[in-house]
Design an enzyme around this catalytic site. Structure first.
Site, PDB file in Angstrom:
ATOM      1  N   LYS A  17       0.831  -1.211   0.000  1.00 42.58           N
ATOM      2  CA  LYS A  17       0.000   0.000   0.000  1.00 42.58           C
ATOM      3  C   LYS A  17       0.869   1.266   0.000  1.00 42.58           C
ATOM      4  O   LYS A  17       0.625   2.191  -0.747  1.00 42.58           O
ATOM      5  CB  LYS A  17      -0.920   0.037   1.230  1.00 42.58           C
ATOM      6  N   ARG A  92      -9.187   0.991   8.891  1.00 41.01           N
ATOM      7  CA  ARG A  92      -8.782  -0.367   9.253  1.00 41.01           C
ATOM      8  C   ARG A  92      -9.866  -1.083  10.041  1.00 41.01           C
ATOM      9  O   ARG A  92      -9.676  -2.233  10.404  1.00 41.01           O
ATOM     10  CB  ARG A  92      -7.513  -0.312  10.097  1.00 41.01           C
ATOM     11  N   ARG A 129      12.147  -5.738   5.006  1.00 43.57           N
ATOM     12  CA  ARG A 129      11.769  -4.357   4.683  1.00 43.57           C
ATOM     13  C   ARG A 129      12.661  -3.327   5.388  1.00 43.57           C
ATOM     14  O   ARG A 129      12.928  -3.437   6.580  1.00 43.57           O
ATOM     15  CB  ARG A 129      10.303  -4.158   5.090  1.00 43.57           C
ATOM     16  N   ARG A 163      11.517  -1.590  10.851  1.00 41.59           N
ATOM     17  CA  ARG A 163      10.460  -1.288  11.808  1.00 41.59           C
ATOM     18  C   ARG A 163      10.383  -2.404  12.837  1.00 41.59           C
ATOM     19  O   ARG A 163      10.415  -3.570  12.484  1.00 41.59           O
ATOM     20  CB  ARG A 163       9.114  -1.147  11.070  1.00 41.59           C
ATOM     21  N   ARG A 174      -0.039  -8.840  13.463  1.00 41.68           N
ATOM     22  CA  ARG A 174      -0.676  -7.815  12.621  1.00 41.68           C
ATOM     23  C   ARG A 174      -1.573  -8.467  11.566  1.00 41.68           C
ATOM     24  O   ARG A 174      -2.618  -7.935  11.218  1.00 41.68           O
ATOM     25  CB  ARG A 174       0.390  -6.930  11.958  1.00 41.68           C
TER      26      ARG A 174
HETATM   27  P1  AMP Z   1       1.202   0.951   9.107  1.00 44.76           P
HETATM   28  O1  AMP Z   1       2.398   1.790   8.832  1.00 44.76           O
HETATM   29  O2  AMP Z   1       0.012   1.338   8.248  1.00 44.76           O
HETATM   30  O3  AMP Z   1       1.500  -0.530   9.039  1.00 44.76           O
HETATM   31  O4  AMP Z   1       0.745   1.255  10.620  1.00 44.76           O
HETATM   32  C1  AMP Z   1       1.597   0.979  11.709  1.00 44.76           C
HETATM   33  C2  AMP Z   1       0.789   0.865  12.984  1.00 44.76           C
HETATM   34  O5  AMP Z   1       0.127   2.121  13.238  1.00 44.76           O
HETATM   35  C3  AMP Z   1      -0.323  -0.165  12.956  1.00 44.76           C
HETATM   36  O6  AMP Z   1       0.134  -1.480  13.233  1.00 44.76           O
HETATM   37  C4  AMP Z   1      -1.238   0.380  14.046  1.00 44.76           C
HETATM   38  O7  AMP Z   1      -0.726   0.127  15.340  1.00 44.76           O
HETATM   39  C5  AMP Z   1      -1.165   1.886  13.801  1.00 44.76           C
HETATM   40  N1  AMP Z   1      -2.188   2.320  12.825  1.00 44.76           N
HETATM   41  C6  AMP Z   1      -1.983   2.870  11.595  1.00 44.76           C
HETATM   42  N2  AMP Z   1      -3.141   3.130  10.979  1.00 44.76           N
HETATM   43  C7  AMP Z   1      -4.124   2.732  11.832  1.00 44.76           C
HETATM   44  C8  AMP Z   1      -5.545   2.712  11.762  1.00 44.76           C
HETATM   45  N3  AMP Z   1      -6.191   3.153  10.677  1.00 44.76           N
HETATM   46  N4  AMP Z   1      -6.217   2.224  12.837  1.00 44.76           N
HETATM   47  C9  AMP Z   1      -5.582   1.780  13.934  1.00 44.76           C
HETATM   48  N5  AMP Z   1      -4.245   1.747  14.050  1.00 44.76           N
HETATM   49  C10 AMP Z   1      -3.510   2.211  13.011  1.00 44.76           C
END
Ligand code: AMP
Length: 219
Positions: A17, A92, A129, A163, A174
C-alpha cells in the site's frame, strides 16, 4: 481519476500500500495520507498522541478508533486534500470506514482498491523491509530491492531502518488483527459497489500499472 474522489488502498500489512500510494500520489498529484506515517511522526516528536499510540503500535495492535479517526479527519481537512487524496492504512475497522463516510464532503465518494497477497509472501516481505528515516514512503528490501549503499536510502540519502513491528512474530499478530478487524471492510465496500480487487503478488511496476489503469476509469 475524477477529482474529489477518495482512493483507499486496502490490504494486509506488507501488501504494498505504502509503495503504491507514494508512486500514484506523485503521478496523480494527490496527497498520500498514511495513518501509520502520521503516528510514527507523532511518536518521534514525542507528542501526547504519539505517547498514547506507541504501545499499540509496538505490539502490532490497532490504535483505538477515536484517536485514529480524529487525527485522520484533521489531516484531510487541510488545503492540499481539497482535490482528493489517497489513503494508505485507513480505514482499518468498520467504525473508521463509517466515520470516513460521514466526514466526506457532499458528492464525494471513497473507492477501495484491495491488494491481495498470500500470507507467506507478506511475512517474507516484512522480514527484509527497510524504511527511510527521512521519508517513510521510501521503502527498500534487503533481498528484493537492496539499496546501492548499505543502510542508505537510494532516493534521498536518509538512513534506513527496520520497523520494530516488522519482526515475524509481530507481523503474524498484525496479520491476525487484519483478518479480524480490517477484512470486514471488504464486505463493507463490496456491498456499496466500491471495491476493486488487484493481484498484489507481482512486481511493484506491474501492480502500479494495474492501479493506474483502474484509477483512469470511473468508479
Ligand atoms: P502501518 O504503517 O500502516 O503498518 O501502521 C503501523 C501501525 O500504526 C499499525 O500497526 C497500528 O498500530 C497503527 N495504525 C496505523 N493506521 C491505523 C488505523 N487506521 N487504525 C488503527 N491503528 C492504526
Amino acid at each position: 481519476m475524477t477529482r474529489g474522489q477518495v482512493v483507499i488502498l486496502l490490504g494486509p500489512p506488507g501488501s504494498g500500500k505504502g509503495t503504491q500510494a507514494a508512486r500514484l500520489g506523485a503521478e496523480l498529484g494527490l496527497p498520500h495520507v498514511a495513518t501509520g506515517d502520521l503516528f510514527r511522526a507523532n511518536v518521534s516528536s514525542g507528542t501526547r498522541l504519539g505517547k498514547r499510540a506507541k504501545g499499540f503500535m509496538d505490539a502490532g495492535e490497532l490504535v483505538p478508533d477515536d484517536l485514529v479517526t480524529g487525527m485522520l479527519l484533521e489531516r484531510v481537512a487541510a488545503e492540499d486534500c481539497a482535490g482528493g487524496y489517497l489513503l494508505d492504512g485507513f480505514p482499518r475497522t468498520v467504525p473508521q470506514a463509517e466515520a470516513l463516510e460521514r466526514g466526506l464532503a457532499d458528492g464525494w465518494s471513497a473507492r477501495a482498491l484491495l491488494l491481495e497477497v498470500p500470507d507467506q509472501v507478506l511475512i517474507e516481505r516484512a522480514a527484509g523491509r527497510l524504511i527511510c528515516r527521512m521519508d517513510g514512503a521510501h521503502i527498500h528490501h534487503a533481498l528484493l530491492a537492496p539499496p546501492r549503499r548499505d543502510g542508505i536510502c537510494d532516493r534521498c540519502g536518509g538512513e534506513l531502518y527496520r520497523r520494530k513491528d516488522d519482526e515475524p512474530q509481530v507481523v503474524r499478530e498484525r496479520l491476525e488483527v487484519y483478518r479480524r478487524q480490517t477484512e470486514p471492510l471488504v464486505a463493507f465496500y463490496r456491498a456499496r459497489g466500491r471495491l476493486e480487487l488487484v493481484d498484489g503478488d507481482r512486481t511493484p511496476d506491474e501492480v502500479c500499472s494495474t492501479l493506474r489503469e483502474l484509477l483512469g476509469r470511473a468508479a
